[in-house]
Design a protein around this motif. Structure first.
Motif, PDB file in Angstrom:
ATOM      1  N   ALA A 177       0.837  -1.205   0.000  1.00  0.00           N
ATOM      2  CA  ALA A 177       0.000   0.000   0.000  1.00  0.00           C
ATOM      3  C   ALA A 177       0.871   1.255   0.000  1.00  0.00           C
ATOM      4  CB  ALA A 177      -0.930  -0.006   1.213  1.00  0.00           C
ATOM      5  N   THR A 178       1.956   1.237   0.760  1.00  0.00           N
ATOM      6  CA  THR A 178       2.857   2.395   0.829  1.00  0.00           C
ATOM      7  C   THR A 178       3.532   2.647  -0.507  1.00  0.00           C
ATOM      8  OG1 THR A 178       3.293   1.992   3.174  1.00  0.00           O
ATOM      9  CG2 THR A 178       4.885   3.344   1.993  1.00  0.00           C
ATOM     10  N   ALA A 179       3.848   1.587  -1.240  1.00  0.00           N
ATOM     11  CA  ALA A 179       4.554   1.728  -2.519  1.00  0.00           C
ATOM     12  C   ALA A 179       3.758   2.525  -3.534  1.00  0.00           C
ATOM     13  CB  ALA A 179       4.894   0.351  -3.083  1.00  0.00           C
ATOM     14  N   ARG A 180       2.452   2.659  -3.320  1.00  0.00           N
ATOM     15  CA  ARG A 180       1.617   3.418  -4.261  1.00  0.00           C
ATOM     16  C   ARG A 180       1.535   4.894  -3.905  1.00  0.00           C
ATOM     17  NH1 ARG A 180      -1.330  -1.500  -3.857  1.00  0.00           N
ATOM     18  NH2 ARG A 180      -2.768  -0.664  -2.301  1.00  0.00           N
ATOM     19  N   LYS A 181       2.232   5.304  -2.843  1.00  0.00           N
ATOM     20  CA  LYS A 181       2.217   6.706  -2.427  1.00  0.00           C
ATOM     21  C   LYS A 181       3.523   7.392  -2.823  1.00  0.00           C
ATOM     22  CE  LYS A 181      -0.483   5.735   1.773  1.00  0.00           C
ATOM     23  NZ  LYS A 181      -0.494   5.858   3.256  1.00  0.00           N
ATOM     24  N   THR A 182       3.455   8.701  -3.057  1.00  0.00           N
ATOM     25  CA  THR A 182       4.673   9.477  -3.274  1.00  0.00           C
ATOM     26  C   THR A 182       5.244   9.884  -1.921  1.00  0.00           C
ATOM     27  OG1 THR A 182       3.542  11.617  -3.331  1.00  0.00           O
ATOM     28  CG2 THR A 182       3.706  10.400  -5.407  1.00  0.00           C
ATOM     29  N   GLU A 183       6.511  10.301  -1.931  1.00  0.00           N
ATOM     30  CA  GLU A 183       7.129  10.765  -0.676  1.00  0.00           C
ATOM     31  C   GLU A 183       6.391  11.975  -0.136  1.00  0.00           C
ATOM     32  OE1 GLU A 183      11.277  11.391  -0.539  1.00  0.00           O
ATOM     33  OE2 GLU A 183      11.786   9.270  -0.743  1.00  0.00           O
ATOM     34  N   ARG A 184       5.923  12.839  -1.042  1.00  0.00           N
ATOM     35  CA  ARG A 184       5.200  14.029  -0.583  1.00  0.00           C
ATOM     36  C   ARG A 184       3.914  13.627   0.123  1.00  0.00           C
ATOM     37  NH1 ARG A 184       4.149  19.169  -4.370  1.00  0.00           N
ATOM     38  NH2 ARG A 184       6.331  19.407  -3.866  1.00  0.00           N
ATOM     39  N   GLU A 185       3.167  12.667  -0.452  1.00  0.00           N
ATOM     40  CA  GLU A 185       1.936  12.211   0.178  1.00  0.00           C
ATOM     41  C   GLU A 185       2.229  11.627   1.555  1.00  0.00           C
ATOM     42  OE1 GLU A 185      -0.743  10.887  -3.699  1.00  0.00           O
ATOM     43  OE2 GLU A 185       0.709   9.489  -2.851  1.00  0.00           O
ATOM     44  N   ARG A 186       3.315  10.887   1.666  1.00  0.00           N
ATOM     45  CA  ARG A 186       3.666  10.283   2.944  1.00  0.00           C
ATOM     46  C   ARG A 186       4.068  11.349   3.958  1.00  0.00           C
ATOM     47  NH1 ARG A 186       7.726   5.524   1.308  1.00  0.00           N
ATOM     48  NH2 ARG A 186       8.163   5.650   3.539  1.00  0.00           N
ATOM     49  N   SER A 187       4.798  12.365   3.500  1.00  0.00           N
ATOM     50  CA  SER A 187       5.259  13.419   4.414  1.00  0.00           C
ATOM     51  C   SER A 187       4.107  14.272   4.911  1.00  0.00           C
ATOM     52  CB  SER A 187       6.300  14.302   3.715  1.00  0.00           C
ATOM     53  OG  SER A 187       7.433  13.560   3.353  1.00  0.00           O
ATOM     54  N   GLU A 188       3.123  14.516   4.014  1.00  0.00           N
ATOM     55  CA  GLU A 188       2.038  15.424   4.356  1.00  0.00           C
ATOM     56  C   GLU A 188       0.859  14.725   5.019  1.00  0.00           C
ATOM     57  OE1 GLU A 188       1.111  17.287   0.658  1.00  0.00           O
ATOM     58  OE2 GLU A 188       2.882  18.598   0.700  1.00  0.00           O
ATOM     59  N   ASN A 189       0.837  13.396   4.988  1.00  0.00           N
ATOM     60  CA  ASN A 189      -0.285  12.646   5.542  1.00  0.00           C
ATOM     61  C   ASN A 189      -0.357  12.817   7.057  1.00  0.00           C
ATOM     62  OD1 ASN A 189      -2.420  10.930   5.915  1.00  0.00           O
ATOM     63  ND2 ASN A 189      -1.203   9.071   5.712  1.00  0.00           N
ATOM     64  N   LYS A 190      -1.482  13.321   7.533  1.00  0.00           N
ATOM     65  CA  LYS A 190      -1.626  13.569   8.966  1.00  0.00           C
ATOM     66  C   LYS A 190      -2.063  12.304   9.726  1.00  0.00           C
ATOM     67  CE  LYS A 190      -2.746  18.465   8.363  1.00  0.00           C
ATOM     68  NZ  LYS A 190      -1.340  18.808   8.429  1.00  0.00           N
ATOM     69  N   GLU A 191      -2.579  11.306   9.010  1.00  0.00           N
ATOM     70  CA  GLU A 191      -3.009  10.075   9.659  1.00  0.00           C
ATOM     71  C   GLU A 191      -1.826   9.119   9.728  1.00  0.00           C
ATOM     72  OE1 GLU A 191      -6.236   6.474   9.008  1.00  0.00           O
ATOM     73  OE2 GLU A 191      -6.478   8.365   7.953  1.00  0.00           O
ATOM     74  N   LYS A 192      -1.238   9.013  10.901  1.00  0.00           N
ATOM     75  CA  LYS A 192       0.002   8.252  11.071  1.00  0.00           C
ATOM     76  C   LYS A 192      -0.306   6.754  11.178  1.00  0.00           C
ATOM     77  CE  LYS A 192       2.664  11.823  10.943  1.00  0.00           C
ATOM     78  NZ  LYS A 192       1.683  12.710  10.334  1.00  0.00           N
ATOM     79  N   THR A 193      -0.232   6.078  10.031  1.00  0.00           N
ATOM     80  CA  THR A 193      -0.500   4.647  10.002  1.00  0.00           C
ATOM     81  C   THR A 193       0.782   3.859  10.195  1.00  0.00           C
ATOM     82  OG1 THR A 193      -0.181   4.505   7.608  1.00  0.00           O
ATOM     83  CG2 THR A 193      -2.397   5.036   8.406  1.00  0.00           C
TER      84      THR A 193
END
Length: 765
Positions: free
Chosen positions: A289-305
Motif C-alpha cells: 500500500a505504501t509503494a503506491r504513495k509518493t514521498e510528498r503524500e507520505r510526508s504530508e499525511n496527517k493520519e500516522k498509520t
C-alpha cells in the motif's frame, strides 16, 4: 455622438514592425560604453497559446527592461524555450502528432503572441533546448561532470507502472495509480544516473548569506537542503540485528519508547524471508500500500498509520528496556538511515503515532518557562526548589478548584492558579501535593488519580520571599470523593479564595504561564514539546541542560556525532523519449564511457517516438537506429544508454548560452561570460525556488570548479513573482483547465492596456 475607439491594432503593428526593422532591442554584448545589465525571466515550456499568467511573467519584466535602458544600461533581455520534457510529450500524444512537429508549431505560435505583446526582447539570442545545436552542449557538460566524478550510476527506488513498463515522475502518480493508464503503481529499484549535488550542500547553504535575496527564498533553499547536526545510534533487535538510526535529538534517547522502520528498509526484506515475524502478511500488505504513495503524500499525511512487527523488539541503549518496533510510512528511506527512534513526548509525529497506537509517552526534557509577569530580578538571590501543582477535580459536576490570590498589591496581575507548593527534603512528590491540598484548601477526602506527563522548569521572582526561584515542577491530579473539609489556618485563609470552576471556564481564568500550559496539555490530551531544557527521567544525566549533556549521552550509549542532509543527489535519468539523450555508451564488460566530443550531438533516434512501446521500458531501448550507431562507432558488443536527461538539466545552464547561442566551438563565450555574469536579476515562479533554482546554482558551481564559468553564483538577485489565479482559485495553468486567453482582451483594448493593467494588479514579488 459615439466616441471613436483608439485604433490600437494598426498602431501597435506599425510600431512593432519598425522596431524589428531597426533591430532596436538587439543587444551588442561587446559594447563597453555602457554598463551591462542582464535581465532574465525563466524561459517557458512551449505550450501553444499564452495565457494571462505568461503575460504577467513577460510584460512586467519588459517594463523593467525599458526602464534600465532609459537609465543608460546596455540591457540583455533574451528569450528561449525549454522544449524537452513531459508536458510537450503529453500534449503531442493527446493530439496524435509527432512531438518534434508539435514543438515547432507551439514555438511558432508563442513567438507570434509574445511579439504581439510589444515586448522588447532580443530574439537574436534565442535558444531552444530540443535543438541538437543546443543539447550538444548539454551533453558535453554532462560528460565533464562524468569525467570528474560528479555524474554516476546507482540503484534507486522509483515509481513503476507495470502496464506501461516505465518509471513515473511523482506528478504522474495520482492517488497511487498511473495517470495515463490507471494501473496501480509499484515501487521497484532501478539503476539510474545521478548528479552529486550533495557534495555542494554546504556551499549551497553558506553562499546564500551574501546574496541580496529575500529571506523567505533563502530559507526555502536551506530547508530543502536540510542540514542536520546529530548522532548515529544503534538499537539491537531481539533477532540479533543492529539497526542504526540518525537523530538530531540524541539528548532525548531516554524517552524513546518505540522504534520505526521505513517500509523500504532492507531489514524488512530480511524479516519477510526469515519467518521470525509472526504477522508477515499484514506487513507485506502495508508495504504494498505504501509503494503506491509518493514521498510528498507520505510526508504530508496527517493520519500516522503503521504496523507493529510482531515478535520483534529493540533494546533502548540508554534505558536497556525492550521497546516495540513498527513499520510506518511517515518514516522515509531517503532521509537519515530509514529508521528512527520514536520519542513521542518530544516529537509531534511520534506523539500522534503513539496516541493512535496507545504507546507510552515518556517525557525527558522539562519545558522551560520564564514568567513574563513576574520575571527574575537581577541581583536577587537564586534558589532551587522542587514544586508541585495539584489539580483537584470534582467528578460529580466536572469542576476544578482554582485559587484566587487576595493580595491587592499585585493589581490586575493577581495570580489565578491551581494549588502550588514546595516539596520538602526527602518528601514523596505525590504526598507533598496531597499535603498542600489539605493545608491550603481544607479538603481531606480525595484520592490520587494521575500525574500529568509534562515536567516544567520555571524561572520567576517570588515577591513574598524576595528571591528568584528556579523550580522543577510536576503536576498531579486528584479526584474529590466528598465535601469533607477542615478549617485552614488564618495565614492560609488570608492568602487565597478558592472557587470551583466549570471545565469551560478554567482556561479563561488561569493567568499563570505554568498553569495555562498544564491546563492546555490536560485539555488537549497531551502534545509534544520540542524545546531543549533541563533533563528529567534521564538517569545520571537528569538535572543537566539537554544541550550541554547531548554529546556525553551520545558517548555513553556508543553513538557517533554526524552531519546529515535532507537533500539527495539529483536523479537525472528519465525513461522517456522526448529528452536529451544521455551521452553514455557501455563496453562489452558493461563499463560506462562518455561519448567523445566529436560524436556530439548524440541525437535522438527517429525510428521510435513518444509514448509506450511494445515490450515497455525506455523508448530508446527499442531503437535499432541507436543500436546500429553504437556498433558502427564503437564496435560489436557495445551498447547505448537508453535513458534521457531530466529537463532541469537543460534549464540549469541555458542563461550562459544566451550570450553566444550560435557558438559551435564552446557552450558559451568566455569573454562575454566574464563581462555579463552573474545575472543581475532573475525572475521566476516561487514554485521553482527549491528545484530549478537550486539545481541551477549547483550546476553553475560545478562549472565554476571546472574553470568553465567566471563566478561562484549565477544570479545576483532572485525575484519571485506572484501568481495569477484562475476563477477556481487555483494557479492559472493549462493542466487545470482554468486559463484565460488574453487575445480576446487585447483585440478589444490593445496590448498596452493589458500590460498596464497587469503592472498595477498587485505587488509583483
Amino acid at each position: 455622438m459615439a466616441r471613436e475607439s483608439y485604433p490600437h491594432g494598426p498602431i501597435e503593428k506599425k510600431a512593432q514592425e519598425k522596431w524589428e526593422r531597426l533591430n532596436l532591442h538587439k543587444s551588442d554584448l561587446k559594447d563597453s560604453t555602457k554598463e551591462p545589465y542582464y535581465l532574465l525571466f525563466e524561459f517557458p515550456f512551449p505550450s501553444g497559446d499564452l495565457h494571462v499568467g505568461h503575460w504577467y511573467a513577460y510584460a512586467l519584466n519588459d517594463l523593467f527592461a525599458r526602464m534600465k535602458r532609459m537609465q543608460g544600461y546596455n540591457v540583455l533581455f533574451p528569450m528561449g524555450f525549454d522544449a524537452f520534457g513531459l508536458p510537450a510529450e503529453n500534449a503531442a500524444m493527446k493530439r496524435g502528432l509527432d512531438t518534434a512537429e508539435w514543438i515547432k508549431q507551439s514555438i511558432d505560435r508563442m513567438r507570434e503572441q509574445v511579439r504581439g505583446m510589444g515586448t522588447s526582447l532580443d530574439w537574436s539570442k534565442e535558444v531552444v533546448t530540443s535543438d541538437p545545436a543546443y543539447y550538444r552542449w548539454t551533453q558535453w557538460l554532462f560528460t565533464k561532470l562524468f569525467e570528474h566524478g560528479l555524474a554516476y550510476r546507482s540503484e534507486a527506488p522509483v515509481k513503476w507502472c507495470p502496464k506501461d513498463q516505465t518509471v513515473l515522475a511523482n506528478e504522474q502518480v495520482i492517488d497511487g495509480v498511473c495517470e495515463r493508464c490507471g494501473t496501480d503503481v509499484e515501487e521497484k529499484r532501478l539503476t539510474q544516473w545521478f548528479l552529486k549535488i550533495t557534495a555542494y550542500a554546504d556551499r549551497l547553504i553558506d553562499d546564500l548569506e551574501a546574496l541580496p535575496w529575500r529571506s523567505d527564498i533563502k530559507e526555502a533553499q536551506r530547508a530543502w537542503i536540510g542540514k542536520s547536526e546529530g548522532a548515529r545510534l544503534s538499537f539491537v533487535l531481539s533477532s540479533g540485528e543492529a539497526i542504526e538510526i540518525f537523530t538530531t535529538r540524541p539528548d532525548t534517547i531516554f524517552g524513546a519508547t518505540y522504534l520505526v522502520l521505513a517500509p523500504e528498509h532492507p531489514y524488512i526484506d530480511a524479516l519477510l524471508e526469515s519467518g521470525v515475524m509472526t504477522n508477515i502478511g499484514e506487513v507485506r500488505a502495508y508495504r504494498e500500500a505504501t509503494a503506491r504513495k509518493t514521498e510528498r503524500e507520505r510526508s504530508e499525511n496527517k493520519e500516522k498509520t503503521g504496523v507493529k512487527l510482531e515478535g520483534i523488539t529493540a533494546e533502548n541503549p540508554a534505558t536497556k528496556e525492550q521497546i516495540p518496533v513498527f513499520v510506518a510510512d511517515y518514516v522515509l528511506a531517503s532521509y537519515g538511515t530509514g529508521a528512527v527512534m520514536a520519542v513521542p513526548a518530544h516529537d509531534e509525529r511520534d506523539f500522534e503515532f503513539a496516541k493512535r497506537h496507545e504507546l507510552p509517552v515518556q517525557p525527558v526534557v522539562a519545558t522551560t518557562i520564564i514568567n513574563s509577569h513576574n520575571p527574575p530580578v537581577p541581583g536577587k538571590p537564586n534558589t532551587k526548589r522542587n514544586v508541585i501543582h495539584a489539580v483537584l477535580h470534582n467528578p460529580k459536576d466536572d469542576t476544578y478548584l482554582v485559587a484566587f490570590l487576595k493580595d491587592d498589591s499585585w493589581g490586575d496581575q493577581k495570580p489565578v492558579n491551581f494549588v502550588i507548593g514546595g516539596v520538602d527534603e526527602g518528601e514523596d512528590w505525590i504526598e507533598a501535593a496531597a499535603r498542600e491540598i489539605r493545608e491550603e484548601t481544607g479538603y481531606t477526602d480525595f484520592e490520587f488519580r494521575e500525574e500529568v506527563p509534562l515536567p516544567v522548569n520555571a524561572y520567576f521572582y517570588q515577591r513574598q520571599k524576595e528571591v528568584n526561584r528556579d523550580s522543577d515542577i510536576r503536576t498531579f491530579v486528584f479526584s474529590l470523593k466528598s465535601d469533607a473539609r477542615e478549617s485552614v489556618g488564618e495565614e492560609e485563609e488570608a492568602k487565597h479564595e478558592f472557587k470551583w470552576l466549570p471545565r469551560e471556564q478554567v482556561a479563561s481564568r488561569l493567568n499563570i504561564p505554568t498553569d495555562q500550559l498544564l491546563w492546555r496539555y490536560m485539555s488537549e490530551g497531551g502534545f509534544a514539546t520540542s524545546e531543549s531544557g533541563r533533563l528529567v527521567n534521564s538517569g545520571e544525566f537528569s538535572g543537566r541542560n539537554s544541550e550541554d549533556a547531548m554529546w556525553d549521552i551520545v558517548a555513553a550509549v556508543g553513538g557517533t556525532r554526524e552531519t546529515q542532509y535532507r537533500l539527495r543527489d539529483w536523479l537525472v535519468s528519465r525513461q522517456r523519449y522526448w529528452g536529451c539523450p544521455i551521452p553514455i555508451v557501455y563496453d562489452p564488460e558493461g563499463k560506462a564511457h562518455a561519448v567523445p566530443p566529436e560524436n556530439l550531438p548524440w541525437t535522438l533516434p527517429t525510428d521510435v517516438g513518444s509514448g509506450s512501446v511494445a515490450g515497455g521500458g525506455s523508448p530508446l531501448a527499442h531503437s535499432q537506429e541507436l543500436k546500429d550507431r553504437v556498433t558502427r562507432i564503437f564496435g560489436e558488443g557495445w551498447t547505448p544508454e537508453c535513458d534521457t536527461l531530466d529537463v532541469f538539466m537543460d534549464s540549469a545552464w541555458y542563461y550562459t548560452r544566451y550570450l553566444s547561442p550560435d557558438n559551435a566551438q564552446h557552450f558559451s563565450d568566455p569573454d562575454l561570460m566574464s563581462r555579463w555574469l552573474p545575472i543581475n536579476r532573475y525572475s521566476g515562479g516561487s514554485e521553482h525556488t527549491t528545484v530549478h533554482l537550486l539545481y541551477a546554482r549547483f550546476f553553475y558551481k560545478a562549472l565554476y570548479d571546472l574553470a568553465l564559468v567566471p563566478t561562484a553564483e549565477p544570479f545576483i538577485e532572485r525575484y519571485n513573482r506572484g501568481l495569477i489565479m484562475g476563477t477556481d482559485g487555483q494557479k492559472m495553468s493549462k493542466s487545470k483547465g482554468n486559463v484565460l486567453n488574453p487575445d480576446e482582451i487585447v483585440a478589444v483594448h490593445g496590448a498596452d492596456a493589458v500590460r498596464m493593467y497587469l503592472a498595477f494588479i498587485g505587488p509583483y514579488n
